[in-house]
Scaffold this active site. Sequence first.
Site, PDB file in Angstrom:
ATOM      1  N   SER A 142     -82.577 -36.284   4.816  1.00 17.86           N
ATOM      2  CA  SER A 142     -81.664 -37.234   5.464  1.00 17.86           C
ATOM      3  C   SER A 142     -81.650 -38.508   4.629  1.00 17.86           C
ATOM      4  CB  SER A 142     -82.213 -37.565   6.856  1.00 17.86           C
ATOM      5  OG  SER A 142     -81.545 -38.672   7.423  1.00 17.86           O
ATOM      6  N   TYR A 155     -88.898 -39.598  12.964  1.00 14.62           N
ATOM      7  CA  TYR A 155     -87.895 -38.925  12.125  1.00 14.62           C
ATOM      8  C   TYR A 155     -87.981 -39.421  10.683  1.00 14.62           C
ATOM      9  CZ  TYR A 155     -83.175 -37.085  11.028  1.00 14.62           C
ATOM     10  OH  TYR A 155     -82.094 -36.412  10.499  1.00 14.62           O
TER      11      TYR A 155
HETATM   12  P1  NAD Z   1     -77.914 -29.624  15.255  1.00 14.41           P
HETATM   13  O1  NAD Z   1     -78.603 -30.121  16.483  1.00 14.41           O
HETATM   14  O2  NAD Z   1     -76.449 -29.383  15.269  1.00 14.41           O
HETATM   15  O3  NAD Z   1     -78.606 -28.286  14.752  1.00 14.41           O
HETATM   16  C1  NAD Z   1     -79.997 -28.152  14.715  1.00 14.41           C
HETATM   17  C2  NAD Z   1     -80.331 -26.694  14.598  1.00 14.41           C
HETATM   18  O4  NAD Z   1     -81.752 -26.570  14.620  1.00 14.41           O
HETATM   19  C3  NAD Z   1     -79.804 -25.850  15.770  1.00 14.41           C
HETATM   20  O5  NAD Z   1     -79.440 -24.576  15.286  1.00 14.41           O
HETATM   21  C4  NAD Z   1     -81.017 -25.741  16.681  1.00 14.41           C
HETATM   22  O6  NAD Z   1     -80.992 -24.603  17.522  1.00 14.41           O
HETATM   23  C5  NAD Z   1     -82.114 -25.645  15.642  1.00 14.41           C
HETATM   24  N1  NAD Z   1     -83.427 -25.970  16.166  1.00 14.41           N
HETATM   25  C6  NAD Z   1     -83.848 -27.069  16.817  1.00 14.41           C
HETATM   26  N2  NAD Z   1     -85.148 -26.951  17.148  1.00 14.41           N
HETATM   27  C7  NAD Z   1     -85.541 -25.741  16.683  1.00 14.41           C
HETATM   28  C8  NAD Z   1     -86.770 -25.033  16.709  1.00 14.41           C
HETATM   29  N3  NAD Z   1     -87.871 -25.532  17.291  1.00 14.41           N
HETATM   30  N4  NAD Z   1     -86.818 -23.817  16.138  1.00 14.41           N
HETATM   31  C9  NAD Z   1     -85.705 -23.279  15.565  1.00 14.41           C
HETATM   32  N5  NAD Z   1     -84.528 -23.896  15.501  1.00 14.41           N
HETATM   33  C10 NAD Z   1     -84.457 -25.112  16.050  1.00 14.41           C
HETATM   34  O7  NAD Z   1     -78.328 -30.663  14.118  1.00 14.41           O
HETATM   35  P2  NAD Z   1     -77.687 -31.003  12.688  1.00 14.41           P
HETATM   36  O8  NAD Z   1     -77.098 -32.343  12.786  1.00 14.41           O
HETATM   37  O9  NAD Z   1     -76.895 -29.876  12.152  1.00 14.41           O
HETATM   38  O10 NAD Z   1     -79.031 -31.180  11.866  1.00 14.41           O
HETATM   39  C11 NAD Z   1     -79.503 -30.236  10.937  1.00 14.41           C
HETATM   40  C12 NAD Z   1     -80.459 -30.910   9.981  1.00 14.41           C
HETATM   41  O11 NAD Z   1     -79.773 -31.927   9.266  1.00 14.41           O
HETATM   42  C13 NAD Z   1     -81.644 -31.599  10.682  1.00 14.41           C
HETATM   43  O12 NAD Z   1     -82.815 -31.406   9.918  1.00 14.41           O
HETATM   44  C14 NAD Z   1     -81.229 -33.047  10.687  1.00 14.41           C
HETATM   45  O13 NAD Z   1     -82.331 -33.903  10.729  1.00 14.41           O
HETATM   46  C15 NAD Z   1     -80.488 -33.131   9.367  1.00 14.41           C
HETATM   47  N6  NAD Z   1     -79.568 -34.261   9.275  1.00 14.41           N
HETATM   48  C16 NAD Z   1     -78.546 -34.381  10.152  1.00 14.41           C
HETATM   49  C17 NAD Z   1     -77.691 -35.466  10.031  1.00 14.41           C
HETATM   50  C18 NAD Z   1     -76.532 -35.675  10.960  1.00 14.41           C
HETATM   51  O14 NAD Z   1     -75.951 -36.766  10.920  1.00 14.41           O
HETATM   52  N7  NAD Z   1     -76.141 -34.714  11.763  1.00 14.41           N
HETATM   53  C19 NAD Z   1     -77.899 -36.422   9.028  1.00 14.41           C
HETATM   54  C20 NAD Z   1     -78.961 -36.246   8.158  1.00 14.41           C
HETATM   55  C21 NAD Z   1     -79.787 -35.159   8.293  1.00 14.41           C
END
Ligand code: NAD
Length: 260
Positions: A142, A155
């Site tokens: 991130s 985080y």
């Molecule tokens: P999201 O909530 O849409 O998806 C998260 C996924 O992780 C889902 O499929 C969920 O079921 C799964 N998950 C959660 N806990 C779990 C567990 N214990 N075991 C297995 N699966 C699990 O989130 P996203 O925004 O797509 O985020 C994905 C990654 O990207 C994360 O690591 C997040 O920190 C990172 N990220 C997101 C953003 C953003 O703005 N959305 C920005 C930077 C980084």
Amino acid sequence: MLKGKSAVVTGSTSGIGLGIADALAAAGANVMLNGFGKPEEIEAIRAGLAAKHKVTVLYSGADMSKGEDVAGLVQGAEQAFGSVDILVNNAGIQFVSAVDEFPEARWAAIQAINLSSSYHAIKAALPGMKKRNWGRIVNIASAHGLVASPFKSAYVAAKHGQVGLTKSVALEVAEQNITVNAICPGYVRTPLVEGQIDDQAKAHNMPRDRVIREVILASQPNKRFVEVEEVAQLALFLCGEYAKSITGTSIAIDGGWTAR
Ligand code: NAD
């Protein structure tokens, strides 16, 4: 481009992980999906990707907060596909609180899912990658792996840790044609961020559109969300031949956030 390769994408039933799974499958890779959700919706995603891209798509509900589940996910994919050539450590959760009020269970869950799961998955995937002398590991960190924001201590700590893990492992396996990189997105509009918009709207007593511009995108200079497809295409590039010299690095995809 990735025909004959197999990938594991953690947390790929939603958001960025699902976008990456789609891009890898479109490039010809077999994919192991993982994550939570309603069984019928997950099955529809799995079957849809398999039919659209004519590759094998499997699903595991392994819990990324448990080390043995993470190892089992990778081993299961290896058994089913014959190899895990690509590992995308994407599963992640968020919780926002002042550090002196941060609930211990939330802190532990964030470290387990956002950081330690990458260690467990890498540990399980590397022996096969080393044997085949080829591998691609992409850690979805991130912008918070590079800079901090208040109230996101767990985080930010986990994502900085994931960036450090990326560098260390990249050095360990550099001679074996295995690359290890981190992608550092700014705000991407996914269910994870939708939840934050709602929380902030309540906390600031503001309409959602003002929260998006003035709170969520306050540090993102281009004032728009990164799209899932942008992150997915970057991950795909890192998995290809032309990225073979890119390793140990963190690539920001954040509209200029971390240029400040
Ligand atoms: P999201 O909530 O849409 O998806 C998260 C996924 O992780 C889902 O499929 C969920 O079921 C799964 N998950 C959660 N806990 C779990 C567990 N214990 N075991 C297995 N699966 C699990 O989130 P996203 O925004 O797509 O985020 C994905 C990654 O990207 C994360 O690591 C997040 O920190 C990172 N990220 C997101 C953003 C953003 O703005 N959305 C920005 C930077 C980084």
